[in-house]
Scaffold this motif. Structure first.
Motif, PDB file in Angstrom:
ATOM      1  N   LEU A 355       1.299  47.789  23.419  1.00  0.00           N
ATOM      2  CA  LEU A 355       0.369  47.689  24.541  1.00  0.00           C
ATOM      3  C   LEU A 355       1.147  47.100  25.711  1.00  0.00           C
ATOM      4  N   ASP A 356       1.344  47.917  26.728  1.00  0.00           N
ATOM      5  CA  ASP A 356       2.158  47.498  27.869  1.00  0.00           C
ATOM      6  C   ASP A 356       1.290  46.708  28.845  1.00  0.00           C
ATOM      7  N   ASP A 357       1.697  46.649  30.078  1.00  0.00           N
ATOM      8  CA  ASP A 357       1.042  45.852  31.115  1.00  0.00           C
ATOM      9  C   ASP A 357      -0.461  46.161  31.200  1.00  0.00           C
ATOM     10  N   GLY A 358      -1.246  45.152  31.653  1.00  0.00           N
ATOM     11  CA  GLY A 358      -2.652  45.397  31.970  1.00  0.00           C
ATOM     12  C   GLY A 358      -3.635  44.835  30.975  1.00  0.00           C
ATOM     13  N   LEU A 400       3.504  43.963  22.182  1.00  0.00           N
ATOM     14  CA  LEU A 400       2.817  43.586  23.420  1.00  0.00           C
ATOM     15  C   LEU A 400       3.814  43.339  24.545  1.00  0.00           C
ATOM     16  N   TRP A 401       3.420  43.727  25.752  1.00  0.00           N
ATOM     17  CA  TRP A 401       4.220  43.521  26.975  1.00  0.00           C
ATOM     18  C   TRP A 401       3.947  42.138  27.550  1.00  0.00           C
ATOM     19  N   VAL A 402       4.983  41.477  27.997  1.00  0.00           N
ATOM     20  CA  VAL A 402       4.829  40.205  28.734  1.00  0.00           C
ATOM     21  C   VAL A 402       5.886  40.161  29.843  1.00  0.00           C
ATOM     22  N   GLY A 432       8.420  40.348  45.781  1.00  0.00           N
ATOM     23  CA  GLY A 432       8.940  41.561  45.130  1.00  0.00           C
ATOM     24  C   GLY A 432       7.840  41.978  44.180  1.00  0.00           C
ATOM     25  N   ARG A 433       7.360  43.189  44.283  1.00  0.00           N
ATOM     26  CA  ARG A 433       6.196  43.658  43.521  1.00  0.00           C
ATOM     27  C   ARG A 433       5.036  42.665  43.656  1.00  0.00           C
ATOM     28  N   ASN A 434       4.973  42.034  44.809  1.00  0.00           N
ATOM     29  CA  ASN A 434       3.937  41.032  45.098  1.00  0.00           C
ATOM     30  C   ASN A 434       3.972  39.838  44.143  1.00  0.00           C
ATOM     31  N   LEU A 465       7.711  42.016  21.154  1.00  0.00           N
ATOM     32  CA  LEU A 465       7.380  41.709  22.544  1.00  0.00           C
ATOM     33  C   LEU A 465       8.299  42.526  23.432  1.00  0.00           C
ATOM     34  N   LYS A 466       7.740  43.085  24.487  1.00  0.00           N
ATOM     35  CA  LYS A 466       8.583  43.695  25.517  1.00  0.00           C
ATOM     36  C   LYS A 466       8.633  42.681  26.651  1.00  0.00           C
ATOM     37  N   TRP A 467       9.806  42.094  26.859  1.00  0.00           N
ATOM     38  CA  TRP A 467       9.977  40.967  27.799  1.00  0.00           C
ATOM     39  C   TRP A 467      10.480  41.536  29.126  1.00  0.00           C
ATOM     40  N   ASP A 468       9.575  41.647  30.088  1.00  0.00           N
ATOM     41  CA  ASP A 468       9.886  42.334  31.341  1.00  0.00           C
ATOM     42  C   ASP A 468      10.271  41.326  32.434  1.00  0.00           C
ATOM     43  N   TYR A 469      10.830  41.830  33.511  1.00  0.00           N
ATOM     44  CA  TYR A 469      11.282  40.983  34.635  1.00  0.00           C
ATOM     45  C   TYR A 469      11.396  41.909  35.838  1.00  0.00           C
ATOM     46  N   GLY A 516      12.362  45.848  34.846  1.00  0.00           N
ATOM     47  CA  GLY A 516      12.082  47.063  35.591  1.00  0.00           C
ATOM     48  C   GLY A 516      12.991  48.156  35.051  1.00  0.00           C
ATOM     49  N   GLY A 517      13.014  48.302  33.730  1.00  0.00           N
ATOM     50  CA  GLY A 517      13.990  49.178  33.071  1.00  0.00           C
ATOM     51  C   GLY A 517      15.249  48.389  32.788  1.00  0.00           C
ATOM     52  N   GLY A 518      16.400  48.909  33.251  1.00  0.00           N
ATOM     53  CA  GLY A 518      17.683  48.327  32.851  1.00  0.00           C
ATOM     54  C   GLY A 518      18.311  47.401  33.877  1.00  0.00           C
ATOM     55  N   SER A 535      15.965  52.161  31.184  1.00  0.00           N
ATOM     56  CA  SER A 535      15.643  52.523  32.571  1.00  0.00           C
ATOM     57  C   SER A 535      14.169  52.842  32.661  1.00  0.00           C
ATOM     58  N   ASP A 536      13.582  52.636  33.831  1.00  0.00           N
ATOM     59  CA  ASP A 536      12.209  53.102  34.056  1.00  0.00           C
ATOM     60  C   ASP A 536      12.183  54.602  34.295  1.00  0.00           C
ATOM     61  N   ASN A 537      13.332  55.200  34.334  1.00  0.00           N
ATOM     62  CA  ASN A 537      13.410  56.641  34.518  1.00  0.00           C
ATOM     63  C   ASN A 537      13.454  57.312  33.140  1.00  0.00           C
TER      64      ASN A 537
HETATM   65  C1  DGJ Z   1       8.415  47.730  34.388  1.00  0.00           C
HETATM   66  C2  DGJ Z   1       8.851  48.271  33.058  1.00  0.00           C
HETATM   67  O1  DGJ Z   1      10.157  48.689  33.082  1.00  0.00           O
HETATM   68  C3  DGJ Z   1       7.889  49.379  32.655  1.00  0.00           C
HETATM   69  O2  DGJ Z   1       8.325  50.001  31.488  1.00  0.00           O
HETATM   70  C4  DGJ Z   1       6.522  48.783  32.488  1.00  0.00           C
HETATM   71  O3  DGJ Z   1       6.550  47.864  31.424  1.00  0.00           O
HETATM   72  C5  DGJ Z   1       6.089  48.099  33.774  1.00  0.00           C
HETATM   73  N1  DGJ Z   1       7.083  47.195  34.257  1.00  0.00           N
HETATM   74  C6  DGJ Z   1       4.795  47.366  33.589  1.00  0.00           C
HETATM   75  O4  DGJ Z   1       4.432  46.670  34.701  1.00  0.00           O
END
Ligand code: DGJ
Length: 716
Positions: A355-358, A400-402, A432-434, A465-469, A516-518, A535-537
């Motif tokens: 379950l990603d963001d949201g 889960l995304w965090v 950055g991204r608010n 966990l998907k640890w995003d930044y 934000g991907g890689g 990557s987000d691509n």
């Molecule tokens: C950036 C990530 O790279 C995406 O895969 C996704 O998790 C979004 N953030 C969610 O905001």
């Protein structure tokens, strides 16, 4: 013995390389050699002569550090090339003159307090101590030698043993000086959604630098560089790599000097860096992993792959095959929808729903709520724990995304603790991204972040966990730090501390790194997060090139890649499902599409892919990886995995663009056992292995753009 010391000469031997240095009669530590494994002493390469405008530290006009190859050059010695260490003393004087003091050879590999580093059983450590008596500065150069892996690591610890404070203004962890040679520098440049694009250029006189000022290793330049003989190829020629085990700002410098000597250096970013050391305090430079190959870039990559997989990553379990909800649903879901998607995904054969963001309060777009890690029970229709349980009861694991290092201005956390955000007082913050970045250099912030993540994990059986930044640091100001010049570095130590605590408390939870991907695809993060969203691509053609660049320094096992829907959300391109799968076959494999919208035919194809991936996973994640073409120069991209014992090979190729009456493409294989035969499992045809590695396999004429080809071979 990997490390020996004889008459002032230190020799570091690995299976295929030798590294040598010498503490000379002036007490300077000179670099002698890093190249093919050799016996004897290589000091005959040093030449002494009077060179105009090159400073002499003694009355001997033929001795100048401006000309001699050095192990750890500093500013102020008469060496006008780029220095590895700049220190400002309490009088405001810049300049460090280091002299050799002593050494120690230790069994095992050193570790660095608070920093990620290579771990190894079969290793030795050399610690060489240098000192500047005037300022009372002690510098310990650390070398870790992993003989079987052809790996030498370097780090440095600077300690103020004087009675007055000093400030470290620049700190590099490794330096390689070459007295001659025509070299190319290979770097990996990019941007968000186009990371690690291969770039090769010949060095000309002057200085070429890549780095990051962003407080993250960055999408723009990867903290990994290769110096290669001008004519080095995948299979031949000498090359040297430097890879930083650090996720913050870095600086890699290559300099071709007045005498056509080359210096390669890797260390901390100099921007916003001025690290004060009170008497008794020390500062560690993050580790650099070096390797040398005389058999071209392919072998250099193999050395890194083995080292990262076995000596950096600490979790070697196979990753679950996931269905990630991001590109499937973005923020548009409720609990019922998640369960429908999960059920449908289960039918495809995947292991886990991520379950990603949201999923948390007020997070229905990407403008707010970061920091408030409370599940939105109204949206989910249940507690987080209940959702996890329901997903589990479908036979799926739950991830889960965090994004723990961030804070939104529109969040309860910000309303309660505006000072926890890194902002400059009285100035409108750069967003950055608010969102803003939490000040991880502060203990109470780290406690909050750790507590928030532990709190989430306590709510159910969350196994990943998907640890995003999702932004770079702009403002460098910490309200509690005694010096703003240390904040960037202390931020990283703070992040690593939290990740280490989580690793210790929840060793069974797999954390996937993401920025934000890689944007933080580096060996530092891989120490805590053994796979990283590359990557987000997710477009197959772009990803193919991103994977190509990534493969130079990082094993496929660390790459997370998902098959997504078409037209692709980043490029609008439509590519065949088979091609998307072929490109996504990597360590962190999965899907990022809405399974409820698939046709029956697509479902069957995907279910088949999932099964096939399970069969191929071992060769993909543990086999030897070969780049068979350069997609930046050739009309096709091909790559190959060969099992450790050589009995199997998996060959993938993609022809991005079809043209009229195309020349045939022959894919020339590598790494097979010589003098034997391999059967193509698909067609039953038998091929002599040496011919496969010479004449190659022809691809069928493509029937359209973006066609993928796969061969599975087994030794007969
Ligand atoms: C950036 C990530 O790279 C995406 O895969 C996704 O998790 C979004 N953030 C969610 O905001």
């Amino acid at each position: 013995m990997a490390i020996t010391h004889d008459k002032g000469i230190f020799t570091l031997n690995t299976k295929n390389s030798t590294y040598q240095m010498q503490a000379d009669s002036f007490g300077c530590l000179l670099h002698l050699y890093y190249g093919r494994r050799t016996e004897g002493v290589t000091s005959w390469g040093l030449k002494f002569m009077d060179r105009g405008f090159s400073g002499n530290p003694t009355p001997d006009r033929t001795y100048s550090l401006d000309v001699l190859p050095q192990e750890f050059p500093t500013q102020g010695t008469g060496d006008y090339r780029t220095p590895g260490l700049i220190v400002r003393d309490s009088e405001g004087i810049y300049g460090v003159v280091l002299h050799y003091k002593g050494f120690e050879i230790l069994e095992g590999k050193y570790s660095l307090k608070g920093l990620p580093a290579v771990h190894a059983e079969d290793a030795q450590t050399l610690a060489i101590t240098l000192e500047d008596k005037r300022i009372g500065l002690t510098v310990k150069l650390l070398y870790g030698v992993l003989p079987e892996k052809d790996i030498i690591t370097r780090s440095v610890i600077v300690r103020n043993d004087g009675s007055k404070p000093v400030t470290v203004m620049k700190l590099a962890s490794s330096c390689l000086d070459f007295t001659h040679g025509k070299f190319d520098l290979i770097t990996f440049q990019g941007r968000h959604t186009m990371e690690r694009q291969f770039q090769r250029q010949s060095l000309s006189h002057g200085q070429f630098t890549v780095g990051s000022r962003r407080g993250m290793s960055s999408h723009q330049f990867n903290p990994f560089v290769i110096l290669a003989d001008h004519d080095a190829t995948e299979t031949a020629g000498r090359c040297w790599g430097m890879q930083f085990v650090y996720s913050g700002g870095f600086l890699a410098e290559a300099e071709l000097d007045q005498y056509s000597q080359t210096r390669l250096m890797m260390g901390l970013a100099q921007e916003k860096f001025a690290y004060p050391l009170k008497p008794g305090e020390e500062l560690a430079g993050p580790e650099v992993i070096m390797t040398f190959s005389s058999e071209g870039l392919g072998k250099l990559s193999h050395n890194y792959h083995a080292c990262i997989r076995e000596n950096v990553c600490r979790d070697t379990r196979p990753s679950p095959i996931v269905l990630n909800t991001w590109e499937a649903l973005y923020f548009n879901f409720d609990g019922r929808k998640i369960l429908e998607v999960a059920q449908s995904a289960k039918g495809l054969g995947v292991d886990m729903l991520v379950l990603d963001d949201g999923w948390f309060m007020n997070r229905n777009d990407d403008n707010r709520a970061l920091g408030d890690w409370t599940a939105d029970e109204a949206k989910l229709g249940c507690t987080l724990g209940e959702l996890v349980r329901d997903v589990n009861s479908l036979g799926l694991k739950f991830g889960l995304w965090v994004e723990p290092e961030m804070i939104s201005e529109d969040s309860d956390l910000f309303r309660a603790h505006p000072d926890w955000a890194m902002t400059v007082p009285h100035e409108r913050p750069v967003l950055g991204r608010n969102q803003l970045v939490l000040d991880m250099s502060r203990r109470e912030v780290r406690e909050y972040v750790y507590g928030a993540i532990a709190g989430i994990l306590s709510q159910g059986n969350i196994e990943y966990l998907k640890w995003d930044y999702n932004r770079s640091i702009a403002a460098v100001y910490s309200r509690t730090s005694d010096s703003q010049g240390k904040v960037m570095y202390d931020y990283m130590l703070g992040l690593y501390e939290v990740l280490e605590r989580l690793h210790e408390k929840y060793p069974e939870v797999l954390i996937e790194g993401c920025a934000g991907g890689g944007g933080r695809f580096d060996a530092g993060m891989l120490y805590y997060t053994p796979q990283i969203w590359c990557s987000d691509n997710t477009d197959a053609l772009d990803r193919m090139n991103i994977h190509y660049g990534t493969s130079f320094g990082y094993p496929v096992s660390t790459i997370a890649a998902h098959v997504s829907t078409c037209p692709n959300h980043q490029t609008g391109r439509t590519t065949p499902l088979k091609t998307r799968y072929t490109v996504s076959m990597a360590g962190g494999f999965g899907y990022e599409l809405n399974p409820l919208t698939l046709t029956e035919e697509e479902r069957r194809e995907i279910a088949g892919q999932v099964l096939q991936y399970r069969t191929d996973r071992e060769i993909i994640t543990e086999g030897m990886y070969y780049r068979l073409s350069n997609p930046f120069e050739e009309s096709y991209c091909a790559w190959e995995y060969v099992s450790r014992n050589g009995s199997k090979a998996l060959v993938n190729a993609v022809i991005p663009y079809n043209h009229g009456n195309m020349p045939l493409v022959y894919v020339v294989l590598r790494g097979l056992s010589g003098g034997t035969f391999y059967r193509d499992i698909g067609t039953g045809k038998i091929y002599p292995s040496d011919a496969l590695m010479d004449a190659g396999l022809p691809l069928e004429m493509p029937k359209g753009d973006c066609e993928a080809f796969t061969f599975r071979l087994e030794r007969v």
